[in-house]
Enzyme design. Structure first.
Site, PDB file in Angstrom:
ATOM      1  N   HIS A 191     124.296  36.985 -22.470  1.00 13.05           N
ATOM      2  CA  HIS A 191     124.939  37.034 -21.159  1.00 13.05           C
ATOM      3  C   HIS A 191     124.676  35.719 -20.429  1.00 13.05           C
ATOM      4  O   HIS A 191     123.672  35.046 -20.676  1.00 13.05           O
ATOM      5  CB  HIS A 191     124.370  38.184 -20.337  1.00 13.05           C
ATOM      6  CG  HIS A 191     124.784  39.535 -20.821  1.00 13.05           C
ATOM      7  ND1 HIS A 191     124.805  40.632 -20.006  1.00 13.05           N
ATOM      8  CD2 HIS A 191     125.189  39.970 -22.046  1.00 13.05           C
ATOM      9  CE1 HIS A 191     125.207  41.693 -20.685  1.00 13.05           C
ATOM     10  NE2 HIS A 191     125.433  41.315 -21.928  1.00 13.05           N
TER      11      HIS A 191
ATOM     12  N   GLU B 112     123.598  35.016 -17.479  1.00  6.45           N
ATOM     13  CA  GLU B 112     122.323  34.921 -16.773  1.00  6.45           C
ATOM     14  C   GLU B 112     121.166  34.679 -17.738  1.00  6.45           C
ATOM     15  O   GLU B 112     120.285  33.872 -17.462  1.00  6.45           O
ATOM     16  CB  GLU B 112     122.062  36.209 -15.971  1.00  6.45           C
ATOM     17  CG  GLU B 112     123.112  36.523 -14.934  1.00  6.45           C
ATOM     18  CD  GLU B 112     124.243  37.412 -15.447  1.00  6.45           C
ATOM     19  OE1 GLU B 112     124.927  38.013 -14.607  1.00  6.45           O
ATOM     20  OE2 GLU B 112     124.459  37.494 -16.671  1.00  6.45           O
TER      21      GLU B 112
ATOM     22  N   CYS C 285     123.817  42.692 -14.903  1.00 12.26           N
ATOM     23  CA  CYS C 285     123.764  44.025 -15.508  1.00 12.26           C
ATOM     24  C   CYS C 285     122.312  44.524 -15.521  1.00 12.26           C
ATOM     25  O   CYS C 285     121.390  43.814 -15.111  1.00 12.26           O
ATOM     26  CB  CYS C 285     124.327  43.982 -16.924  1.00 12.26           C
ATOM     27  SG  CYS C 285     123.239  43.133 -18.104  1.00 12.26           S
TER      28      CYS C 285
ATOM     29  N   CYS D  21     120.059  42.123 -17.551  1.00 13.65           N
ATOM     30  CA  CYS D  21     119.816  40.853 -16.879  1.00 13.65           C
ATOM     31  C   CYS D  21     118.980  41.034 -15.621  1.00 13.65           C
ATOM     32  O   CYS D  21     118.112  40.203 -15.326  1.00 13.65           O
ATOM     33  CB  CYS D  21     121.135  40.164 -16.565  1.00 13.65           C
ATOM     34  SG  CYS D  21     122.005  39.606 -18.055  1.00 13.65           S
TER      35      CYS D  21
END
Length: 158
Positions: free
Chosen positions: A59, A61, A89, A92
């Protein structure tokens, strides 16, 4: 939820996160981008590469924080801000707590997996050894349009 004002520096760094999101779009991943900032300088960048890399943890992040750790020289990103085009999410948000990010600024909510305010509120849990400030809504119209365009393109391909 913390809806403090946004200044020109917030807008600048969110623009950089949007540039990263556009890179994700170009490789066929959901257009989310993130940057980690320390003392007014970007020390980590990332964009979604989950589909591209076949890695569920790739992801924006996570990639930005990993790069920031290499730049910073420590796994603790104390004093750092993370700008993300979308609400982090659950995975993260948990990682943000572990990386000790000071503040998260994001553009749009993530209704399916949001870990800050949509599905759960990981940053608001009492009793943790670290707390993360957060603000939302910066450049939300531009980011929402980018996301809608991406999903429209996906639907047209199928």
């Amino acid at each position: 939820m913390n809806r403090d004002f946004f200044d020109s520096q917030d807008e600048y760094f969110m623009d950089k996160a949007i540039e990263m999101a556009q890179k994700a779009f170009k490789i066929g991943d959901v257009p989310v981008g993130a940057v980690v900032v320390y003392e007014g300088k970007i020390i980590g960048k990332g964009f979604n590469k989950k589909e591209f890399s076949g890695d569920a943890s790739a992801h924006a992040e996570m990639l930005a924080m990993r790069q920031a750790c290499r730049t910073f020289g420590d796994w603790r990103l104390l004093g750092c801000k993370l700008y993300s085009t979308a609400e982090p999410c659950l995975m993260c948000a948990g990682a943000i707590l572990h990386f000790r990010i000071e503040e998260v600024v994001f553009g749009v909510r993530e209704s399916k997996f949001g870990g800050v305010c949509s599905r759960t509120n990981l940053f608001d849990i009492n009793g943790l050894n670290h707390y993360v400030k957060y603000r939302e809504g910066i450049k939300s119209e531009e980011i929402a349009a980018l996301m809608q365009n991406f999903f429209r393109c996906i639907r047209l391909k199928t």
